[in-house]
Design a protein around this motif. Structure first.
Motif, short mmCIF file in Angstrom:
data_model
loop_
_atom_site.label_atom_id
_atom_site.label_comp_id
_atom_site.label_asym_id
_atom_site.label_seq_id
_atom_site.Cartn_x
_atom_site.Cartn_y
_atom_site.Cartn_z
N UNK A 35 11.54 5.64 2.00
CA UNK A 35 12.72 5.02 2.20
C UNK A 35 11.49 3.53 1.90
N UNK A 36 10.33 3.72 2.07
CA UNK A 36 9.75 2.50 2.05
C UNK A 36 8.21 2.59 0.97
N UNK A 37 8.44 1.24 0.26
CA UNK A 37 7.08 0.63 -0.70
C UNK A 37 5.66 1.33 -0.26
N UNK A 38 4.62 1.37 -1.72
CA UNK A 38 3.94 1.70 -1.68
C UNK A 38 3.10 1.25 -0.36
N UNK A 39 2.87 -0.12 0.19
CA UNK A 39 2.19 -0.11 0.78
C UNK A 39 2.86 -0.83 1.99
N UNK A 40 4.38 0.30 2.63
CA UNK A 40 4.82 0.15 3.01
C UNK A 40 4.25 0.20 4.58
N UNK A 94 0.58 1.02 14.49
CA UNK A 94 0.86 0.66 13.21
C UNK A 94 0.35 2.38 11.86
N UNK A 95 1.62 1.90 11.66
CA UNK A 95 1.69 3.31 10.21
C UNK A 95 1.55 2.52 9.11
N UNK A 96 0.62 2.72 8.19
CA UNK A 96 0.19 2.25 6.80
C UNK A 96 0.77 2.88 6.05
N UNK A 97 1.77 2.82 4.61
CA UNK A 97 1.78 3.86 3.48
C UNK A 97 2.05 4.98 3.48
N UNK A 98 2.54 5.69 2.59
CA UNK A 98 3.28 6.80 2.89
C UNK A 98 2.67 7.82 3.46
N UNK A 99 1.64 8.24 3.47
CA UNK A 99 1.26 9.45 3.93
C UNK A 99 1.08 9.23 5.91
N UNK A 100 0.73 8.46 5.95
CA UNK A 100 1.17 7.41 7.27
C UNK A 100 2.26 7.48 7.89
N UNK A 106 12.76 -5.38 6.77
CA UNK A 106 11.46 -5.91 5.62
C UNK A 106 12.34 -5.12 4.59
N UNK A 107 13.12 -6.25 3.62
CA UNK A 107 13.16 -5.34 2.39
C UNK A 107 12.40 -5.85 1.57
N UNK A 108 12.00 -4.95 0.61
CA UNK A 108 11.64 -5.26 -0.97
C UNK A 108 12.37 -4.76 -1.49
N UNK A 109 13.35 -4.93 -2.66
CA UNK A 109 14.04 -4.54 -3.66
C UNK A 109 15.03 -3.32 -3.04
N UNK A 145 9.31 -2.67 3.16
CA UNK A 145 8.64 -3.55 3.25
C UNK A 145 8.02 -2.65 4.37
N UNK A 146 8.68 -3.21 5.33
CA UNK A 146 8.55 -3.12 6.66
C UNK A 146 9.35 -2.55 8.10
#
Length: 107
Positions: free
Chosen positions: A25-30, A38-44, A94-97, A101-102
């Protein structure tokens, strides 16, 4: 409730306890901020959701939707086998497309 598609997809993936679907559901750097972590990126994000889903059994019921600045806020009731259940939480998106994103989850 008429949730934007990415947000509806997030809650649907969460209901199914599918950490891979949540991460998608998240962007690549979501990023997700939950319980002051804080958890950043799809793996996290995948690890975060997998850990939360195995530690507790819970349901999330969105109650209201609104906006604060550029964020969509979904107030939800979370009920489960965790201390303090049930609890009211606010999900700030926070949505991007067509992706998230967040996401910040706060009481």
């Amino acid at each position: 409730m008429d949730l934007p598609r990415p947000i509806a997809g997030y809650f649907e993936a969460d209901r199914s306890r599918n950490a891979d679907a949540v991460a998608m559901c998240f962007t690549a750097d979501g990023m997700v901020k939950d319980e002051r972590k804080l958890h950043v990126g799809p793996d996290a994000i995948r690890r975060w959701k997998a850990e939360a889903s195995t530690a507790y059994t819970y349901t999330v019921e969105p109650q209201t939707i609104g906006t604060e600045g550029d964020r969509t806020v979904v107030k939800s009731t979370v009920t489960g086998n965790f201390p303090g259940s049930p609890v009211e939480l606010r999900y700030f998106f926070v949505l991007v497309g067509d992706r998230i994103a967040e996401l910040e989850i706060v009481p």
